[in-house]
Structure formats: C-alpha cells, structure tokens
Scaffold this motif. Structure first.
Motif, mmCIF file in Angstrom:
data_model
loop_
_atom_site.group_PDB
_atom_site.id
_atom_site.type_symbol
_atom_site.label_atom_id
_atom_site.label_comp_id
_atom_site.label_asym_id
_atom_site.label_seq_id
_atom_site.Cartn_x
_atom_site.Cartn_y
_atom_site.Cartn_z
ATOM 1 N N LEU A 1 27.017 43.484 47.341
ATOM 2 C CA LEU A 1 27.425 42.091 47.194
ATOM 3 C C LEU A 1 27.153 41.338 48.487
ATOM 4 O O LEU A 1 26.882 41.940 49.522
ATOM 5 C CB LEU A 1 28.923 42.006 46.869
ATOM 6 C CG LEU A 1 29.391 42.709 45.595
ATOM 7 C CD1 LEU A 1 30.914 42.733 45.539
ATOM 8 C CD2 LEU A 1 28.820 42.016 44.373
ATOM 9 N N SER A 2 27.286 40.035 48.412
ATOM 10 C CA SER A 2 27.224 39.205 49.610
ATOM 11 C C SER A 2 28.651 39.037 50.139
ATOM 12 O O SER A 2 29.591 38.945 49.339
ATOM 13 C CB SER A 2 26.658 37.826 49.259
ATOM 14 O OG SER A 2 26.862 36.930 50.334
ATOM 15 N N PRO A 3 28.838 38.957 51.437
ATOM 16 C CA PRO A 3 30.190 38.696 51.957
ATOM 17 C C PRO A 3 30.796 37.414 51.374
ATOM 18 O O PRO A 3 31.999 37.334 51.167
ATOM 19 C CB PRO A 3 29.979 38.575 53.466
ATOM 20 C CG PRO A 3 28.775 39.421 53.736
ATOM 21 C CD PRO A 3 27.888 39.216 52.525
ATOM 22 N N LYS A 4 29.949 36.439 51.047
ATOM 23 C CA LYS A 4 30.491 35.195 50.491
ATOM 24 C C LYS A 4 31.044 35.390 49.073
ATOM 25 O O LYS A 4 31.828 34.574 48.610
ATOM 26 C CB LYS A 4 29.471 34.061 50.546
ATOM 27 C CG LYS A 4 28.270 34.223 49.681
ATOM 28 C CD LYS A 4 27.318 33.061 49.892
ATOM 29 C CE LYS A 4 26.054 33.260 49.091
ATOM 30 N NZ LYS A 4 25.126 32.159 49.307
ATOM 31 N N ASP A 5 30.686 36.493 48.405
ATOM 32 C CA ASP A 5 31.265 36.780 47.090
ATOM 33 C C ASP A 5 32.768 37.045 47.177
ATOM 34 O O ASP A 5 33.470 36.955 46.174
ATOM 35 C CB ASP A 5 30.587 37.996 46.453
ATOM 36 C CG ASP A 5 29.145 37.737 46.083
ATOM 37 O OD1 ASP A 5 28.790 36.570 45.794
ATOM 38 O OD2 ASP A 5 28.350 38.701 46.093
ATOM 39 N N PHE A 6 33.258 37.365 48.363
ATOM 40 C CA PHE A 6 34.668 37.677 48.566
ATOM 41 C C PHE A 6 35.504 36.428 48.825
ATOM 42 O O PHE A 6 36.716 36.515 48.977
ATOM 43 C CB PHE A 6 34.827 38.647 49.748
ATOM 44 C CG PHE A 6 34.296 40.021 49.456
ATOM 45 C CD1 PHE A 6 35.165 41.078 49.212
ATOM 46 C CD2 PHE A 6 32.936 40.270 49.394
ATOM 47 C CE1 PHE A 6 34.687 42.352 48.920
ATOM 48 C CE2 PHE A 6 32.443 41.538 49.113
ATOM 49 C CZ PHE A 6 33.317 42.575 48.871
ATOM 50 N N LEU A 7 34.847 35.264 48.870
ATOM 51 C CA LEU A 7 35.532 34.000 49.173
ATOM 52 C C LEU A 7 35.534 33.083 47.965
ATOM 53 O O LEU A 7 34.636 33.140 47.126
ATOM 54 C CB LEU A 7 34.817 33.307 50.334
ATOM 55 C CG LEU A 7 34.748 34.091 51.639
ATOM 56 C CD1 LEU A 7 33.833 33.375 52.629
ATOM 57 C CD2 LEU A 7 36.125 34.299 52.215
ATOM 58 N N PRO A 8 36.531 32.186 47.880
ATOM 59 C CA PRO A 8 36.531 31.217 46.781
ATOM 60 C C PRO A 8 35.365 30.238 46.941
ATOM 61 O O PRO A 8 34.814 30.081 48.038
ATOM 62 C CB PRO A 8 37.883 30.509 46.936
ATOM 63 C CG PRO A 8 38.276 30.727 48.351
ATOM 64 C CD PRO A 8 37.665 32.024 48.774
ATOM 65 N N GLU A 9 34.994 29.588 45.845
ATOM 66 C CA GLU A 9 33.876 28.648 45.885
ATOM 67 C C GLU A 9 34.145 27.454 46.787
ATOM 68 O O GLU A 9 33.252 26.986 47.473
ATOM 69 C CB GLU A 9 33.550 28.147 44.475
ATOM 70 C CG GLU A 9 32.843 29.178 43.626
ATOM 71 C CD GLU A 9 32.441 28.622 42.283
ATOM 72 O OE1 GLU A 9 32.035 27.440 42.219
ATOM 73 O OE2 GLU A 9 32.541 29.371 41.305
ATOM 74 N N LYS A 10 35.377 26.954 46.750
ATOM 75 C CA LYS A 10 35.728 25.775 47.538
ATOM 76 C C LYS A 10 36.915 26.120 48.441
ATOM 77 O O LYS A 10 37.819 26.827 48.056
ATOM 78 C CB LYS A 10 36.100 24.612 46.632
ATOM 79 C CG LYS A 10 34.951 24.107 45.808
ATOM 80 C CD LYS A 10 35.347 22.892 45.032
ATOM 81 C CE LYS A 10 34.153 22.377 44.244
ATOM 82 N NZ LYS A 10 34.485 21.133 43.546
ATOM 83 N N ALA A 11 36.882 25.562 49.619
ATOM 84 C CA ALA A 11 37.933 25.837 50.601
ATOM 85 C C ALA A 11 39.308 25.410 50.133
ATOM 86 O O ALA A 11 40.284 26.082 50.381
ATOM 87 C CB ALA A 11 37.599 25.149 51.930
ATOM 88 N N ASN A 12 39.410 24.306 49.438
ATOM 89 C CA ASN A 12 40.729 23.808 49.041
ATOM 90 C C ASN A 12 41.179 24.265 47.659
ATOM 91 O O ASN A 12 42.231 23.870 47.196
ATOM 92 C CB ASN A 12 40.777 22.290 49.129
ATOM 93 C CG ASN A 12 39.809 21.635 48.160
ATOM 94 O OD1 ASN A 12 39.028 22.311 47.489
ATOM 95 N ND2 ASN A 12 39.836 20.327 48.109
ATOM 96 N N LYS A 13 40.419 25.089 47.006
ATOM 97 C CA LYS A 13 40.738 25.512 45.645
ATOM 98 C C LYS A 13 42.064 26.273 45.583
ATOM 99 O O LYS A 13 42.777 26.186 44.608
ATOM 100 C CB LYS A 13 39.617 26.388 45.092
ATOM 101 C CG LYS A 13 39.817 26.766 43.641
ATOM 102 C CD LYS A 13 38.608 27.482 43.094
ATOM 103 C CE LYS A 13 38.805 27.790 41.631
ATOM 104 N NZ LYS A 13 37.690 28.492 41.044
ATOM 105 N N TYR A 14 42.396 27.006 46.628
ATOM 106 C CA TYR A 14 43.590 27.829 46.609
ATOM 107 C C TYR A 14 44.659 27.355 47.573
ATOM 108 O O TYR A 14 45.589 28.063 47.862
ATOM 109 C CB TYR A 14 43.221 29.298 46.899
ATOM 110 C CG TYR A 14 42.383 29.836 45.772
ATOM 111 C CD1 TYR A 14 42.997 30.339 44.631
ATOM 112 C CD2 TYR A 14 41.027 29.784 45.807
ATOM 113 C CE1 TYR A 14 42.256 30.790 43.573
ATOM 114 C CE2 TYR A 14 40.261 30.233 44.750
ATOM 115 C CZ TYR A 14 40.880 30.748 43.638
ATOM 116 O OH TYR A 14 40.146 31.180 42.589
ATOM 117 N N LEU A 15 44.524 26.164 48.094
ATOM 118 C CA LEU A 15 45.526 25.633 49.032
ATOM 119 C C LEU A 15 46.528 24.747 48.331
ATOM 120 O O LEU A 15 46.333 24.253 47.296
ATOM 121 C CB LEU A 15 44.826 24.878 50.156
ATOM 122 C CG LEU A 15 43.841 25.719 50.958
ATOM 123 C CD1 LEU A 15 43.185 24.860 52.020
ATOM 124 C CD2 LEU A 15 44.521 26.906 51.617
#
Length: 93
Positions: free
Chosen positions: A79-93
């Motif tokens: 996988l890519s390391p970015k696969d471990f992150l949400p698509e948008k920074a504020n999606k989970y805030l």
C-alpha cells in the motif's frame, strides 16, 4: 465507521489520541483483522514488541503508530502510506 471513529476520539480516557491518530489505529486494526493477523504479526512487521500493538489498540492505555510504522506497514501490504490517512484533513475533526 466514520461516526464510530469520532465517538472513540471523544470518549473519556482517550485524551492523548487525536482524530487522525484514531483513524490510523482503526485502519491498521481493521487491516489486521481482515488479513487474520495477530497483534504479534503486526509487531513483527513494524519491529516492536506485541505489547506495543496491544497498547495501541487498548482504549485505556494508548500508544500511537508513528510515520515509520506506517511506512513499514504500507511496504509490507503493498500500500501507499497515504492509504492509512483520511481523504480530507477535517473529515474526522
């Protein structure tokens, strides 16, 4: 799943885990379970003891994956390391 991540982040006893860190923890845990791996398997992949992974997944005693852990997991699973992150920074805030 998104709502569940937010609830976990807001729960008492979880003050040191940010929303993005919880997202990563949930992603790795889900990946581990889907691949039928143990905490010891993940520990071996990232080069730590099993107890570290247990502390990451334990809601009361939290450790966190770091970028080196994510890099090793991404490499191991193709996988890519970015696969471990949400698509948008504020999606989970």
């Amino acid at each position: 799943m998104d709502f569940f991540c937010i609830l976990l982040w807001l729960m008492p006893g979880n003050p040191n885990i940010s929303a993005i860190e919880q997202y990563i923890i949930d992603f790795v845990t889900e990946l581990r379970l889907k691949r039928q791996l143990t905490q010891a398997d993940i520990a071996t992949i990232i080069g730590v003891g099993r107890s570290f992974v247990n502390k990451v997944e334990d809601k009361k005693e939290r450790a966190k994956y770091n970028v080196n852990h994510i890099d090793k997991l991404a490499d191991h699973f193709g996988l890519s390391p970015k696969d471990f992150l949400p698509e948008k920074a504020n999606k989970y805030l």
